[in-house]
Design a protein around this motif. Structure first.
Motif, short mmCIF file in Angstrom:
data_model
loop_
_atom_site.label_atom_id
_atom_site.label_comp_id
_atom_site.label_asym_id
_atom_site.label_seq_id
_atom_site.Cartn_x
_atom_site.Cartn_y
_atom_site.Cartn_z
N PRO A 1 0.73 -1.16 0.13
CA PRO A 1 -0.03 -0.01 -0.16
C PRO A 1 0.86 1.23 -0.04
N PRO A 2 0.62 2.12 -0.99
CA PRO A 2 1.33 3.45 -0.93
C PRO A 2 1.28 4.40 0.51
N LEU A 3 2.23 5.17 0.65
CA LEU A 3 2.11 5.83 1.76
C LEU A 3 1.31 7.13 1.51
N GLY A 4 0.77 7.89 2.48
CA GLY A 4 -0.07 9.12 2.05
C GLY A 4 -1.18 9.02 2.77
N THR A 5 -1.89 10.18 2.90
CA THR A 5 -3.31 10.01 3.71
C THR A 5 -4.36 10.32 2.46
N ASP A 6 -4.05 10.70 1.27
CA ASP A 6 -5.06 10.78 0.26
C ASP A 6 -5.54 9.40 -0.09
N LYS A 7 -6.82 9.47 -0.73
CA LYS A 7 -7.25 8.42 -1.39
C LYS A 7 -6.26 7.88 -2.52
N ILE A 8 -6.41 6.75 -2.83
CA ILE A 8 -5.75 6.39 -4.03
C ILE A 8 -6.85 5.39 -4.98
N PHE A 9 -6.78 5.49 -6.20
CA PHE A 9 -7.54 4.73 -6.87
C PHE A 9 -6.87 3.99 -8.23
N TYR A 10 -7.43 2.95 -8.45
CA TYR A 10 -7.00 2.14 -9.44
C TYR A 10 -8.14 1.87 -10.64
N ARG A 11 -7.71 1.90 -11.84
CA ARG A 11 -8.66 1.67 -13.02
C ARG A 11 -7.83 0.96 -14.15
N LEU A 12 -8.57 0.61 -15.16
CA LEU A 12 -8.15 0.00 -16.26
C LEU A 12 -8.22 0.47 -17.45
N LYS A 13 -7.48 0.44 -18.62
CA LYS A 13 -7.89 0.77 -19.78
C LYS A 13 -7.05 -0.54 -20.69
N ILE A 14 -8.12 -1.13 -21.37
CA ILE A 14 -7.74 -2.36 -21.96
C ILE A 14 -7.96 -2.01 -23.60
N MET A 15 -7.03 -2.51 -24.38
CA MET A 15 -7.17 -2.25 -25.71
C MET A 15 -7.07 -3.77 -26.52
N SER A 16 -8.06 -3.83 -27.46
CA SER A 16 -7.81 -4.93 -28.27
C SER A 16 -8.01 -4.40 -29.66
N SER A 17 -9.01 -5.30 -30.44
CA SER A 17 -9.57 -4.62 -31.62
C SER A 17 -10.69 -3.48 -31.34
N HIS A 18 -10.85 -3.47 -29.86
CA HIS A 18 -11.48 -2.51 -29.44
C HIS A 18 -10.99 -1.74 -28.10
N LEU A 19 -11.94 -0.97 -27.41
CA LEU A 19 -11.41 -0.28 -26.14
C LEU A 19 -12.44 -0.66 -25.04
N LEU A 20 -11.89 -0.91 -23.86
CA LEU A 20 -12.69 -1.04 -22.75
C LEU A 20 -11.98 -0.18 -21.39
N ALA A 21 -12.83 0.60 -20.82
CA ALA A 21 -12.06 1.47 -19.82
C ALA A 21 -13.06 1.10 -18.39
N SER A 22 -12.53 0.68 -17.66
CA SER A 22 -13.16 0.57 -16.38
C SER A 22 -13.30 1.77 -15.43
N ASN A 23 -14.27 1.75 -14.50
CA ASN A 23 -14.25 2.77 -13.62
C ASN A 23 -13.53 2.51 -12.29
N PRO A 24 -13.01 3.61 -11.63
CA PRO A 24 -11.97 3.19 -10.62
C PRO A 24 -12.51 2.67 -9.38
N ILE A 25 -11.61 2.14 -8.66
CA ILE A 25 -11.88 1.59 -7.38
C ILE A 25 -10.85 2.54 -6.47
N PHE A 26 -11.35 2.78 -5.24
CA PHE A 26 -10.69 3.78 -4.40
C PHE A 26 -10.23 2.90 -3.32
N ALA A 27 -9.14 3.49 -2.69
CA ALA A 27 -8.69 2.86 -1.20
C ALA A 27 -8.41 4.00 -0.47
#
Length: 497
Positions: A464-490
């Motif tokens: 886990p990164p240090l710091g007091t702010d929230k962090i977030f993870y998200r995905l950008k997936i490329m194939s013959s098309h595009l997928l974008a996830s929404n973020p997960i916060f921690a």
């Protein structure tokens, strides 16, 4: 030496054992279309035909976005309401608000397999520059739109704060100014009633002449009536297409939608619009809308924006506009996160209903269930080819040894320094093997790039990164098309803002 089969079994066992248990009930992944038009406004098909086709394609929900009002006008000063050129196209207002909502209700009853939610596409404001005299008129921002979905009552639509919507006008002290030409009418009437007396002395006789001031009186009455007709119905509207008011009207619409319990999305923020039209004596009129990704920073309270559509999109790249806005939320400078949707923009058969979809994790298959999931960001957006679509079967965040996993739109509370686990599982809808490039983004920075093919499954571990702010993870997936996830916060326990 361990066999290859044994290695795969070990990896599968780790994946199973490491999977935490979600406290929530099972969620259903619902294919959803956002931004669609029927014959009510600018579409070529009836709503029944569209819903039937969507049902055959396996779509579970549709967020309708009929054009609320497509009326554009230019008037000459000082009689802008009388001496004007107006163009209007079919819209919810011309169709009838009550009729539109009734059509949606009746169609939903005939097709219960698809959740149908009424909404509108709104251009809150447009602006004229140039002059009719110099024949260089330009209309700006006619395609700078916001999608508003989830308004249920006709009166909520009637009061939408939108340029050209007379029902949204109000009476105020400014109305007295609009009524002030009535004094010219009164003055003109008094002049007509007042006789002008002149006396002539001829010898020993006095002649008296009484004249009515017909000319000045009729001019004042005519001018007053003309101005009153121009100012009718004397209501005051904050909208003026002849002066630049910045983003005030857009923010007002966003606030109104939020107040009424609807969701709102900036539409196609990177898609500009440019055309020129010959209007005879008015000359060539330019219609222009510039891309407006900067406005995502300058407005607050909207639900999300078109993050995936049939165009090259850069705002979802690592560190770009979307990440910068999410970082504002993570640092406590925004009250709500901003979610990304897949925006179809369907008008006719030039597109397929499945070209762009938003997959929503719903607790219940209903209007309330779909809107609740969208408000919370439990969704991912896909731009897909004709033969298959990418499916994000798992994107979750947990802490090793923990019993809870967070998915898109949710927040995980971190305790201690046990590793964070990011689970990713991607499949092709037809079960085929398709090449993939996956960017895992943490708080705006690309932290891992994966290359592989469907079906793809992995667990990414990090301290886990240090710091007091929230962090977030998200995905950008490329194939013959595009997928974008929404973020997960921690965020660490005890650091909640």
């Amino acid at each position: 030496m361990r066999s290859k089969a044994g290695s795969w079994l070990s990896i599968a066992a780790i994946l199973c054992l490491a999977a935490p248990v979600r406290a929530e009930e099972t969620l259903e992944l619902l294919p959803t279309i956002i931004h669609l038009h029927s014959r009510v406004s600018s579409g070529e098909n009836s709503l029944d035909v569209l819903v039937e086709q969507a049902a055959r394609e396996g779509v579970g929900a549709i967020l309708l976005t009929e054009n609320f009002l497509l009326r554009f006008e230019y008037g000459l000063f000082p009689l802008r309401n009388l001496v004007r050129r107006q163009i209007e196209y079919p819209s919810v207002l011309t169709y009838g608000i009550d009729q539109y909502l009734d059509l949606v209700r009746q169609t939903a009853l005939r097709h219960p397999e698809v959740v149908l939610i009424p909404g509108v596409e709104v251009a809150p404001h447009y602006l004229w520059t140039g002059s009719a005299l110099t024949k260089d008129l330009t209309m700006h921002n006619g395609q700078k739109n916001i999608l508003v979905v989830g308004l249920e009552r006709p009166e909520d639509y009637r009061a939408l704060p939108v340029i050209g919507n007379g029902a949204a006008g109000r009476y105020g002290w400014e109305s007295l100014l609009l009524l002030s030409p009535s004094f010219l009418v009164v003055l003109g009437v008094l002049l007509l009633k007042r006789k002008r007396v002149r006396r002539y002395h001829i010898g020993g006789m006095t002649l008296t002449e009484r004249r009515t001031a017909w000319g000045p009186g009729l001019v004042l009455i005519g001018l007053g009536l003309l101005l009153l007709a121009n100012n009718w119905p004397f209501t005051v509207s904050p909208f003026d297409q002849y002066h630049n008011s910045g983003l005030r009207h857009y923010q007002e619409l966003i606030d109104y939608a939020h107040l009424k319990g609807a969701v709102s999305f900036w539409s196609y923020p990177e898609a500009g619009d440019f055309s020129q039209h010959d209007f005879g004596r008015l000359g060539t009129i330019t219609i222009k809308t510039d891309p407006y990704t900067d406005d995502l920073f300058k407005t607050l309270g909207y639900t999300g924006f078109g993050a995936v559509y049939q165009q090259n999109i850069t705002a979802i790249d690592p560190g770009k506009e979307w990440d910068q806005i999410l970082l504002e939320y993570a640092a406590g400078r925004r009250e709500h996160p901003v979610w990304g949707i897949g925006e179809l923009g369907y008008h006719n058969s030039e597109k397929r209903l499945t070209d762009v979809q938003t997959f929503v994790w719903v607790r219940q298959r209903s209007r309330q269930g779909v809107l609740e999931a969208i408000r919370r960001g439990r969704m991912f957006a896909v731009q897909r080819p004709h033969d298959y679509t990418l499916l994000l079967r798992d994107f979750s965040l947990s802490q090793e040894g923990g019993k809870r996993a967070a998915i898109s739109g949710e927040e995980l509370r971190i305790a201690g320094q046990d590793p964070l686990l990011v689970r990713i599982k991607v499949e092709a809808s037809d079960g085929s093997r398709r090449p993939l490039r996956i960017d895992l983004i943490r708080s705006g920075a690309l932290i891992r790039h994966f290359e592989g093919e469907t079906p793809f499954q992995t667990i990414y571990r990090e301290t886990p990164p240090l710091g007091t702010d929230k962090i977030f993870y998200r995905l950008k997936i490329m194939s013959s098309h595009l997928l974008a996830s929404n973020p997960i916060f921690a965020q660490r326990l005890g650091d909640a803002r």
